[in-house]
Design an enzyme around this catalytic site. Structure first.
Site, short mmCIF file in Angstrom:
data_model
loop_
_atom_site.label_atom_id
_atom_site.label_comp_id
_atom_site.label_asym_id
_atom_site.label_seq_id
_atom_site.Cartn_x
_atom_site.Cartn_y
_atom_site.Cartn_z
N HIS A 105 20.99 68.75 53.81
CA HIS A 105 19.58 68.72 53.40
C HIS A 105 19.29 67.66 52.36
O HIS A 105 18.13 67.37 52.08
CB HIS A 105 19.16 70.10 52.86
CG HIS A 105 19.11 71.14 53.93
ND1 HIS A 105 18.96 72.48 53.67
CD2 HIS A 105 19.21 71.05 55.27
CE1 HIS A 105 18.97 73.15 54.80
NE2 HIS A 105 19.12 72.31 55.78
N ASP A 111 24.66 78.97 49.22
CA ASP A 111 24.92 78.81 50.65
C ASP A 111 25.79 77.57 50.79
O ASP A 111 25.30 76.44 50.65
CB ASP A 111 23.61 78.65 51.44
CG ASP A 111 23.88 78.44 52.93
OD1 ASP A 111 25.06 78.52 53.34
OD2 ASP A 111 22.91 78.21 53.69
N LYS A 115 17.47 84.80 61.28
CA LYS A 115 16.57 83.69 61.62
C LYS A 115 16.16 83.87 63.07
O LYS A 115 17.00 83.67 63.97
CB LYS A 115 17.32 82.36 61.47
CG LYS A 115 17.68 81.97 60.04
CD LYS A 115 18.57 80.73 60.05
CE LYS A 115 18.79 80.18 58.66
NZ LYS A 115 19.87 79.16 58.63
N GLU A 175 23.11 74.80 49.25
CA GLU A 175 22.03 75.49 48.54
C GLU A 175 22.52 76.25 47.31
O GLU A 175 23.40 77.10 47.42
CB GLU A 175 21.35 76.50 49.48
CG GLU A 175 20.78 75.84 50.70
CD GLU A 175 20.25 76.82 51.73
OE1 GLU A 175 20.15 78.04 51.42
OE2 GLU A 175 19.96 76.38 52.84
N SER A 225 21.06 72.31 59.74
CA SER A 225 22.50 72.62 59.82
C SER A 225 22.65 73.85 60.72
O SER A 225 22.80 74.96 60.29
CB SER A 225 23.10 72.84 58.42
OG SER A 225 22.69 74.04 57.85
N HIS A 237 14.02 81.28 56.15
CA HIS A 237 13.34 80.09 56.69
C HIS A 237 14.39 79.14 57.28
O HIS A 237 15.58 79.45 57.27
CB HIS A 237 12.58 79.39 55.55
CG HIS A 237 13.50 78.73 54.57
ND1 HIS A 237 13.19 77.60 53.88
CD2 HIS A 237 14.79 79.04 54.19
CE1 HIS A 237 14.21 77.23 53.12
NE2 HIS A 237 15.18 78.09 53.28
N ARG A 238 13.94 77.95 57.75
CA ARG A 238 14.86 76.93 58.24
C ARG A 238 14.61 75.61 57.51
O ARG A 238 13.62 75.45 56.81
CB ARG A 238 14.65 76.69 59.76
CG ARG A 238 14.88 77.87 60.65
CD ARG A 238 16.26 78.33 60.92
NE ARG A 238 17.38 77.45 60.90
CZ ARG A 238 18.31 77.41 61.85
NH1 ARG A 238 18.20 78.16 62.93
NH2 ARG A 238 19.37 76.63 61.73
N LYS A 262 14.94 84.44 52.02
CA LYS A 262 15.32 83.11 51.51
C LYS A 262 14.28 82.10 51.98
O LYS A 262 14.04 81.95 53.18
CB LYS A 262 16.71 82.77 52.07
CG LYS A 262 17.36 81.59 51.42
CD LYS A 262 18.82 81.44 51.86
CE LYS A 262 18.93 80.66 53.15
NZ LYS A 262 20.17 79.87 53.28
N ASP A 277 25.65 83.35 58.30
CA ASP A 277 24.45 82.67 58.84
C ASP A 277 24.91 81.95 60.11
O ASP A 277 24.75 82.48 61.22
CB ASP A 277 23.88 81.71 57.79
CG ASP A 277 22.76 80.84 58.35
OD1 ASP A 277 22.23 81.19 59.41
OD2 ASP A 277 22.43 79.80 57.75
N GLU A 317 26.88 82.60 50.95
CA GLU A 317 26.56 82.51 52.38
C GLU A 317 27.45 81.47 53.05
O GLU A 317 27.66 80.38 52.49
CB GLU A 317 25.08 82.13 52.51
CG GLU A 317 24.57 81.95 53.94
CD GLU A 317 23.08 81.59 53.96
OE1 GLU A 317 22.33 82.07 53.08
OE2 GLU A 317 22.68 80.82 54.84
N GLU A 328 14.16 71.11 51.49
CA GLU A 328 13.56 72.43 51.30
C GLU A 328 12.87 72.55 49.94
O GLU A 328 12.63 73.64 49.43
CB GLU A 328 14.63 73.52 51.49
CG GLU A 328 15.18 73.49 52.91
CD GLU A 328 16.18 74.58 53.21
OE1 GLU A 328 16.65 75.25 52.26
OE2 GLU A 328 16.50 74.77 54.39
P1 PGA Z 1 19.06 74.99 58.46
O1 PGA Z 1 19.91 75.49 57.23
O2 PGA Z 1 17.83 75.79 58.60
O3 PGA Z 1 18.78 73.54 58.14
O4 PGA Z 1 19.95 75.11 59.66
C1 PGA Z 1 19.55 76.55 56.43
C2 PGA Z 1 20.74 77.42 56.14
O5 PGA Z 1 21.89 77.07 56.46
O6 PGA Z 1 20.54 78.51 55.61
ZN ZN Z 2 22.88 79.01 55.73
#
Ligand code: PGA
Ligand code: ZN
Length: 393
Positions: free
Chosen positions: A150, A236, A318, A159, A39, A346-347, A369, A293, A266, A201
């Site tokens: 996800h 999130d 990130k 999340e 995402s 992380h991703r 995270k 984010d 988030e 995840e």
């Molecule tokens: P992504 O999502 O790593 O799949 O883009 C994680 C997040 O939005 O925190």
């Molecule tokens: Zn996010």
């Protein structure tokens, strides 16, 4: 001095191609690989295909790298940026640049006989962090239930996280693993054993549409395990992928805060709705972290905009949203100047590379995270955090 440089495509945790780079200097070797986002924010650095990244690295980046001395991250990252020459890294790919920047950091740390987190700390420009011999452990943000992109079909929100109320990684990991196991049992009892499948995840992804239900499941599992006063909750929303109006979202956040110990929110609104973020922040108490984010994408221009609008008091970091280690550290520095909490993340599509664990220690992050404490690519980061903590005095 760098004398050998190889790269090849490897698989990520979603069975898709990403890239790995190996760098050699005399007897020393370092390897790095990069994750991808599922995402992704619209303002992130452009990511090119793994094949294209390998080609760009071999034909354009490697000739610049071979013969470079180690330990000068700033000038290396500047060279990478110059070879690309675009604001969005669209020529060579943010993924191609970042993997090189990361492997260079790792090999430089090795050449200086430092753990990676210490090398990154020396680069950190925040004086209180830079001079500290060690730091407080980052607070864990562990994923228990996932949905959104996800785990399509599960909750509309991406999340449901837990943040242990303790100061060490080892105690935090004990809390989240016990909770994860109690939650598996509860979901199995309630919805049948087939309902304990995992999302991208590593967290559970039961097919329940009520967006508050995951929070009550987590709290119920916590009561069974005797852990209900041991953590706070986080969410999130990844609101760019949620089809609710800002009013509906606000109502949902009000309900969540009234009924659950929510301390972290988030991307509660879409990445261009800076004013909605700002109104929520203005009416919240200081204890609630409202993090950007997709809103901020580790990019100083977006960070400045969010500060000008008063949108957030916390930010996700990130490295692959921006494309080099140096630019990642610049984003951290600015967020700190604004007094925001900084959370390394992380991703969605990860590799086993544990660079972000060292990054979180290196910059003295407030949080990290990592996904659920399950699946190898997530566990790699948990284990590296534990390893670093074990070496602290
Ligand atoms: P992504 O999502 O790593 O799949 O883009 C994680 C997040 O939005 O925190
Ligand atoms: Zn996010």
């Amino acid at each position: 001095m760098i004398d050998q440089f190889t790269t090849r495509p490897i698989l990520n945790s979603r069975g898709e191609w990403t890239i790995e780079v190996t760098l050699r200097s005399g007897e020393l070797t370092a390897i790095a690989s990069v994750p991808q986002g599922e995402s992704r924010g619209a303002y992130e650095a452009v990511s090119v295909s793994a094949d294209q990244a390998v080609k760009n690295i071999l034909e354009i980046i490697a000739p610049v790298m071979v013969g470079q001395k180690l330990g000068d991250q700033n000038s290396l990252d500047n060279k990478l940026k110059e070879s690309d020459g675009t604001a969005t890294k669209e020529r060579l790919g943010g993924n191609a640049l970042l993997v090189v920047s990361m492997v260079y950091a790792r090999l430089s740390a090795r050449a200086e006989n430092l753990p990676l987190w210490q090398y990154l700390r020396h680069l950190s420009t925040t004086p209180s962090v830079k001079d500290a011999q060690h730091s407080v452990s980052p607070r864990l943000l562990s994923l228990m239930i996932e949905g959104g992109l996800h785990a399509p079909g599960a909750s509309p929100f991406q999340e449901y996280l837990v943040l242990p109320r303790t100061t060490t990684i080892i105690e935090s990991v004990n809390i989240v693993t016990k909770l994860y196991s109690a939650l598996r049992q509860l979901i199995s009892d309630r919805f049948g054993p087939g309902a304990t499948h995992l999302g991208d995840e590593g967290a559970f992804a039961p097919l329940i549409a009520d967006p508050l239900a995951p929070m009550s499941l987590i709290m119920e599992a916590a009561r069974v395990a005797g852990l209900d006063d041991k953590f706070d909750l986080g969410l999130d929303a990844a609101a760019d992928n949620v089809f609710l109006s800002p009013e509906e979202l606000n109502t949902f956040y009000d309900q969540a805060r009234a009924n659950y110990p929510l301390c972290y929110l988030e991307d509660p609104f879409k990445e261009n709705e800076l004013d909605n973020f700002a109104s929520l922040l203005a009416k919240s108490n200081k204890e609630l972290m409202i993090a950007g984010d997709d809103l901020t994408v580790t990019n100083v221009e977006r960070i400045k905009l969010a500060q000008a609008k008063g949108s957030i008091n916390a930010m996700i970091i990130k490295p692959n949203q921006i494309g080099t280690v140096t630019e990642t550290l610049e984003a951290v520095k600015l967020a700190r100047e604004y007094g925001w909490k900084v959370i390394v993340s992380h991703r969605g599509q990860e590799t086993n590379d544990d660079f972000i664990a060292d990054l979180a220690w290196g910059i003295g992050a407030d949080g990290i995270k990592l996904g659920a404490p399950a699946r190898g690519e997530r566990v790699a980061k948990y284990n590296r955090l534990l390893e670093i903590e074990a070496t602290q005095v």
